[in-house]
Design an enzyme around this catalytic site. Structure first.
Site, PDB file in Angstrom:
ATOM      1  N   SER A 290      -8.070  -5.333   4.713  1.00  0.00           N
ATOM      2  CA  SER A 290      -8.621  -4.965   3.402  1.00  0.00           C
ATOM      3  C   SER A 290      -8.964  -6.188   2.544  1.00  0.00           C
ATOM      4  O   SER A 290      -8.634  -6.234   1.358  1.00  0.00           O
ATOM      5  CB  SER A 290      -7.657  -4.044   2.652  1.00  0.00           C
ATOM      6  OG  SER A 290      -7.472  -2.844   3.352  1.00  0.00           O
TER       7      SER A 290
ATOM      8  N   ARG B  42       0.135   7.638  -2.732  1.00  0.00           N
ATOM      9  CA  ARG B  42       0.652   8.728  -1.890  1.00  0.00           C
ATOM     10  C   ARG B  42       2.131   8.974  -2.158  1.00  0.00           C
ATOM     11  O   ARG B  42       2.607  10.098  -2.111  1.00  0.00           O
ATOM     12  CB  ARG B  42       0.411   8.389  -0.403  1.00  0.00           C
ATOM     13  CG  ARG B  42      -1.043   8.640   0.009  1.00  0.00           C
ATOM     14  CD  ARG B  42      -1.366   8.005   1.330  1.00  0.00           C
ATOM     15  NE  ARG B  42      -1.474   6.561   1.192  1.00  0.00           N
ATOM     16  CZ  ARG B  42      -1.388   5.704   2.203  1.00  0.00           C
ATOM     17  NH1 ARG B  42      -1.163   6.150   3.419  1.00  0.00           N
ATOM     18  NH2 ARG B  42      -1.521   4.419   1.993  1.00  0.00           N
TER      19      ARG B  42
ATOM     20  N   ARG C 251      -0.564   9.103 -10.090  1.00  0.00           N
ATOM     21  CA  ARG C 251      -0.609   7.851  -9.322  1.00  0.00           C
ATOM     22  C   ARG C 251       0.045   6.695 -10.079  1.00  0.00           C
ATOM     23  O   ARG C 251       0.674   5.821  -9.473  1.00  0.00           O
ATOM     24  CB  ARG C 251      -2.067   7.504  -9.000  1.00  0.00           C
ATOM     25  CG  ARG C 251      -2.711   8.468  -8.012  1.00  0.00           C
ATOM     26  CD  ARG C 251      -4.186   8.116  -7.795  1.00  0.00           C
ATOM     27  NE  ARG C 251      -4.329   6.762  -7.285  1.00  0.00           N
ATOM     28  CZ  ARG C 251      -4.213   6.425  -5.992  1.00  0.00           C
ATOM     29  NH1 ARG C 251      -3.959   7.347  -5.094  1.00  0.00           N
ATOM     30  NH2 ARG C 251      -4.356   5.180  -5.613  1.00  0.00           N
TER      31      ARG C 251
ATOM     32  N   SER D 121      -7.213  -5.784  -5.871  1.00  0.00           N
ATOM     33  CA  SER D 121      -8.311  -6.384  -5.109  1.00  0.00           C
ATOM     34  C   SER D 121      -9.610  -6.304  -5.903  1.00  0.00           C
ATOM     35  O   SER D 121      -9.740  -5.499  -6.845  1.00  0.00           O
ATOM     36  CB  SER D 121      -8.484  -5.655  -3.772  1.00  0.00           C
ATOM     37  OG  SER D 121      -9.128  -4.418  -3.967  1.00  0.00           O
TER      38      SER D 121
ATOM     39  N   GLU E 163       1.039 -13.301  12.082  1.00  0.00           N
ATOM     40  CA  GLU E 163       1.544 -12.141  12.812  1.00  0.00           C
ATOM     41  C   GLU E 163       1.485 -10.954  11.859  1.00  0.00           C
ATOM     42  O   GLU E 163       1.952 -11.042  10.711  1.00  0.00           O
ATOM     43  CB  GLU E 163       2.986 -12.373  13.274  1.00  0.00           C
ATOM     44  CG  GLU E 163       3.126 -13.497  14.284  1.00  0.00           C
ATOM     45  CD  GLU E 163       2.369 -13.221  15.585  1.00  0.00           C
ATOM     46  OE1 GLU E 163       2.242 -12.046  15.959  1.00  0.00           O
ATOM     47  OE2 GLU E 163       1.896 -14.198  16.205  1.00  0.00           O
TER      48      GLU E 163
ATOM     49  N   ASP F 185       0.835  -1.204   0.000  1.00  0.00           N
ATOM     50  CA  ASP F 185       0.000   0.000   0.000  1.00  0.00           C
ATOM     51  C   ASP F 185       0.872   1.257   0.000  1.00  0.00           C
ATOM     52  O   ASP F 185       1.970   1.261   0.558  1.00  0.00           O
ATOM     53  CB  ASP F 185      -0.914  -0.019   1.243  1.00  0.00           C
ATOM     54  CG  ASP F 185      -2.052   0.981   1.132  1.00  0.00           C
ATOM     55  OD1 ASP F 185      -2.332   1.469   0.011  1.00  0.00           O
ATOM     56  OD2 ASP F 185      -2.666   1.284   2.164  1.00  0.00           O
ATOM     57  N   GLY F 186       0.339   2.310  -0.617  1.00  0.00           N
ATOM     58  CA  GLY F 186       1.002   3.614  -0.559  1.00  0.00           C
ATOM     59  C   GLY F 186       1.585   4.089  -1.876  1.00  0.00           C
ATOM     60  O   GLY F 186       2.258   5.125  -1.910  1.00  0.00           O
TER      61      GLY F 186
ATOM     62  N   HIS G  64       2.595   3.325  -9.053  1.00  0.00           N
ATOM     63  CA  HIS G  64       2.457   1.893  -9.337  1.00  0.00           C
ATOM     64  C   HIS G  64       3.695   1.379 -10.074  1.00  0.00           C
ATOM     65  O   HIS G  64       4.181   0.282  -9.804  1.00  0.00           O
ATOM     66  CB  HIS G  64       1.190   1.632 -10.150  1.00  0.00           C
ATOM     67  CG  HIS G  64      -0.067   1.982  -9.408  1.00  0.00           C
ATOM     68  ND1 HIS G  64      -0.276   1.597  -8.103  1.00  0.00           N
ATOM     69  CD2 HIS G  64      -1.164   2.701  -9.765  1.00  0.00           C
ATOM     70  CE1 HIS G  64      -1.459   2.052  -7.695  1.00  0.00           C
ATOM     71  NE2 HIS G  64      -2.008   2.725  -8.687  1.00  0.00           N
TER      72      HIS G  64
ATOM     73  N   ARG H 104     -11.768   2.179  -8.688  1.00  0.00           N
ATOM     74  CA  ARG H 104     -10.848   3.278  -9.020  1.00  0.00           C
ATOM     75  C   ARG H 104     -11.167   3.824 -10.412  1.00  0.00           C
ATOM     76  O   ARG H 104     -11.805   3.144 -11.212  1.00  0.00           O
ATOM     77  CB  ARG H 104      -9.411   2.777  -8.958  1.00  0.00           C
ATOM     78  CG  ARG H 104      -9.061   2.373  -7.552  1.00  0.00           C
ATOM     79  CD  ARG H 104      -7.608   2.029  -7.403  1.00  0.00           C
ATOM     80  NE  ARG H 104      -7.359   1.765  -5.990  1.00  0.00           N
ATOM     81  CZ  ARG H 104      -6.205   1.914  -5.379  1.00  0.00           C
ATOM     82  NH1 ARG H 104      -5.149   2.306  -6.054  1.00  0.00           N
ATOM     83  NH2 ARG H 104      -6.083   1.666  -4.097  1.00  0.00           N
TER      84      ARG H 104
ATOM     85  N   LEU I  37      11.343 -20.257  -4.855  1.00  0.00           N
ATOM     86  CA  LEU I  37      10.297 -19.482  -4.172  1.00  0.00           C
ATOM     87  C   LEU I  37       9.016 -19.624  -4.976  1.00  0.00           C
ATOM     88  O   LEU I  37       9.052 -19.594  -6.209  1.00  0.00           O
ATOM     89  CB  LEU I  37      10.696 -17.995  -4.135  1.00  0.00           C
ATOM     90  CG  LEU I  37       9.677 -17.033  -3.510  1.00  0.00           C
ATOM     91  CD1 LEU I  37       9.739 -17.092  -1.979  1.00  0.00           C
ATOM     92  CD2 LEU I  37       9.924 -15.581  -3.944  1.00  0.00           C
TER      93      LEU I  37
HETATM   94  C1  FPP Z   1      -1.916   0.137  -3.334  1.00  0.00           C
HETATM   95  O1  FPP Z   1      -1.471   1.459  -3.302  1.00  0.00           O
HETATM   96  C2  FPP Z   1      -1.330  -0.583  -4.462  1.00  0.00           C
HETATM   97  C3  FPP Z   1      -2.040  -1.184  -5.448  1.00  0.00           C
HETATM   98  C4  FPP Z   1      -3.502  -1.185  -5.493  1.00  0.00           C
HETATM   99  C5  FPP Z   1      -1.372  -1.841  -6.564  1.00  0.00           C
HETATM  100  C6  FPP Z   1      -0.126  -2.587  -6.262  1.00  0.00           C
HETATM  101  C7  FPP Z   1       0.635  -2.735  -7.518  1.00  0.00           C
HETATM  102  C8  FPP Z   1       1.979  -2.706  -7.616  1.00  0.00           C
HETATM  103  C9  FPP Z   1       2.867  -2.603  -6.458  1.00  0.00           C
HETATM  104  C10 FPP Z   1       2.625  -2.747  -8.928  1.00  0.00           C
HETATM  105  C11 FPP Z   1       2.987  -4.121  -9.288  1.00  0.00           C
HETATM  106  C12 FPP Z   1       1.880  -4.659 -10.024  1.00  0.00           C
HETATM  107  C13 FPP Z   1       1.829  -5.889 -10.526  1.00  0.00           C
HETATM  108  C14 FPP Z   1       0.691  -6.177 -11.377  1.00  0.00           C
HETATM  109  C15 FPP Z   1       2.843  -6.954 -10.288  1.00  0.00           C
HETATM  110  P1  FPP Z   1      -2.545   2.617  -3.457  1.00  0.00           P
HETATM  111  O2  FPP Z   1      -2.674   2.935  -4.904  1.00  0.00           O
HETATM  112  O3  FPP Z   1      -3.796   2.239  -2.770  1.00  0.00           O
HETATM  113  O4  FPP Z   1      -1.826   3.785  -2.712  1.00  0.00           O
HETATM  114  P2  FPP Z   1      -2.520   4.934  -1.837  1.00  0.00           P
HETATM  115  O5  FPP Z   1      -3.112   4.245  -0.632  1.00  0.00           O
HETATM  116  O6  FPP Z   1      -1.351   5.800  -1.465  1.00  0.00           O
HETATM  117  O7  FPP Z   1      -3.513   5.628  -2.707  1.00  0.00           O
END
Ligand code: FPP
Length: 250
Positions: free
Chosen positions: A203, A31, A40, A72, A214, A27-28, A44, A78, A138
């Site tokens: 979430s 931001r 945004r 998710s 944990e 997450d994040g 990603h 979004r 892995l």
């Molecule tokens: C949450 O941050 C992140 C996601 C919903 C996407 C996660 C995706 C990646 C890390 C890229 C890699 C992707 C693949 C397909 C391997 P957020 O957008 O909710 O951030 P925020 O809470 O700061 O708005």
């Protein structure tokens, strides 16, 4: 948010108590981008680097399974261009990283409802899953269009259909048989679940499997995640007392 937790260095790791299965809520990204005046999507994209560091870090520590929450069932809410970016990233990374994942001995599985995924991306998923199926270093589960409640409902439907068809008795429905209908069938539950981004919730991620995980929450944005944060989270995990509802022996 700081890129490192301003905490003392973690305790040295006990190699005999490294979790077999680590799950991460990444997450994040948004931001991280906004704090730099970027769109945004840039967050990603930067998150992909952190995914690579998490995979390499887990493999080097001896973690056997890593499950990442990439999209998710709620992420469809979004804006459509952001959904498109995340779909595009999955496709692009599957194509771009397949050889390297194969060379590194990493087995890839995409877990979630793939019916809503573009057919060309599904074809890439099948290609990379088949190509890496025998890899042992892995197991990387990428949860995509994944929801914990949807996964449990799907498992219940599977069991109900067996009962309806007379192949299964109601009394055979148990924690064990339901677990075997989840995407994670045959895998140990995650012992450690890490969430970046500062929020403290699940979430809808691995609701069944995380019953005794944990939880470690890191106050940093996902694109800043590196090996040090992974080691710190595993170190914190190793200092927890796990009782599974029982009592600690003297
Ligand atoms: C949450 O941050 C992140 C996601 C919903 C996407 C996660 C995706 C990646 C890390 C890229 C890699 C992707 C693949 C397909 C391997 P957020 O957008 O909710 O951030 P925020 O809470 O700061 O708005």
């Amino acid at each position: 948010m700081a890129s490192r937790n301003s905490q003392p260095s973690p305790e040295p790791l006990d190699p005999l108590r490294v979790p077999a299965h680590v799950a991460i809520i990444m997450d994040g990204n948004g931001r991280w981008a906004r704090s730099r005046g970027l769109p945004r999507a840039a967050g990603h994209r930067a998150g992909v680097g952190a995914v690579r560091r998490a995979i390499e870090g887990c493999r080097d520590l001896g973690v056997r399974i890593l499950t990442l929450y990439a999209f998710s069932t709620e992420n469809w809410r979004r804006p459509s261009d952001e959904v498109g970016v995340l779909m595009g990233l999955l496709h692009e990374r599957l194509v771009a990283e397949a050889e390297e994942l194969q060379r590194s001995g990493i087995r890839v599985r995409i877990v979630g409802d793939l019916d809503a995924i573009a057919p060309e991306t599904r074809a890439q998923i099948e290609r990379v899953e088949a190509m890496t199926v025998d890899n042992q270093a892995l197991l990387l589960n990428v949860a995509f269009n994944y929801g914990g409640r949807a996964e449990i409902a799907r498992a219940v439907r599977t069991l109900a259909a067996r009962v309806r068809d007379g192949r299964f008795g109601v009394e055979q429905i148990s924690e064990q048989t339901l677990s075997e209908c989840l995407y994670t069938a045959g895998l140990p539950d995650p012992e450690l679940l890490i969430r970046t981004g500062g929020e403290r919730r699940l979430s809808n991620f691995l609701l069944w499997q995380a019953a005794y995980a944990e939880l470690v929450f890191l106050d940093l944005y996902w694109p800043d995640f590196d090996r040090h944060h992974l080691v710190a989270a595993v170190s914190e995990y190793q200092q927890r007392q796990r009782r599974f509802g029982g009592v600690t022996s003297a």
